[in-house]
Design a protein around this motif. Structure first.
Motif, short mmCIF file in Angstrom:
data_model
loop_
_atom_site.label_atom_id
_atom_site.label_comp_id
_atom_site.label_asym_id
_atom_site.label_seq_id
_atom_site.Cartn_x
_atom_site.Cartn_y
_atom_site.Cartn_z
N LEU A 27 48.03 28.92 30.44
CA LEU A 27 48.02 29.77 29.25
C LEU A 27 47.25 29.02 28.17
O LEU A 27 47.47 27.84 27.93
CB LEU A 27 49.43 30.07 28.77
N TYR A 46 45.32 34.04 29.83
CA TYR A 46 45.94 33.54 31.04
C TYR A 46 44.80 33.31 32.01
O TYR A 46 44.07 34.25 32.34
CB TYR A 46 46.96 34.52 31.61
N ILE A 60 43.84 37.66 32.10
CA ILE A 60 44.22 38.48 30.95
C ILE A 60 43.86 37.71 29.69
O ILE A 60 44.06 36.50 29.62
CB ILE A 60 45.74 38.73 30.92
N TYR A 73 40.84 42.07 31.08
CA TYR A 73 41.77 42.24 32.19
C TYR A 73 40.97 42.26 33.48
O TYR A 73 40.25 43.22 33.75
CB TYR A 73 42.58 43.54 32.02
N PHE A 92 50.00 40.51 24.59
CA PHE A 92 49.60 39.50 25.57
C PHE A 92 50.80 39.06 26.40
O PHE A 92 50.72 38.99 27.63
CB PHE A 92 48.96 38.30 24.85
N ASP A 95 51.73 41.80 28.86
CA ASP A 95 50.76 41.86 29.96
C ASP A 95 50.99 40.73 30.95
O ASP A 95 50.97 40.94 32.16
CB ASP A 95 49.32 41.77 29.43
N TRP A 96 51.19 39.53 30.43
CA TRP A 96 51.37 38.38 31.30
C TRP A 96 52.66 38.51 32.09
O TRP A 96 52.71 38.23 33.29
CB TRP A 96 51.35 37.08 30.50
N SER A 97 53.73 38.96 31.44
CA SER A 97 55.01 39.16 32.13
C SER A 97 54.89 40.22 33.19
O SER A 97 55.43 40.06 34.30
CB SER A 97 56.10 39.55 31.12
#
Length: 103
Positions: A27, A46, A60, A73, A92, A95-97
């Motif tokens: 990250l 990410y 991302i 993305y 963010f 999206d990452w989760s």
């Protein structure tokens, strides 16, 4: 009359390695502020070369480079409506989760 130049100060420059168990990659968070502490530039990403080799491994990301707020993305880039930097950070993180559930 000369225009006042905006001074940007890099407030945050962080890279965190994600463990293999949690999905690998890293990250990245960079934030610049003006003299009043307002966020004027940012880069949240990410990066995982195992998931995506294009765009320097950026799976991302959100940033406001080139004068526009946008989302990366898997190599695609789309504009985002900017409400606040805090909102961008929340997007963010979401999206990452969400990506994590599919890794």
């Amino acid at each position: 009359m000369a225009e006042a130049k905006t001074t940007e100060i890099k407030q945050s420059d962080e890279t965190h390695k994600i463990s293999d168990k949690r999905g690998n990659g890293k990250l990245r968070r960079e934030v610049w502020v003006d003299a009043k502490g307002r966020v004027v530039r940012y880069n949240l990403a990410y990066i995982n070369h195992q998931l995506f080799q294009g765009d320097n491994g950026r799976v991302i990301g959100y940033d406001n480079a080139h004068g526009a707020h946008h989302r990366h993305y898997f190599g695609g880039v789309s504009p985002v409506d900017f409400v606040s930097f805090e909102d961008i950070e929340e997007r963010f993180a979401a999206d990452w989760s969400a990506l994590g559930s599919g890794r």
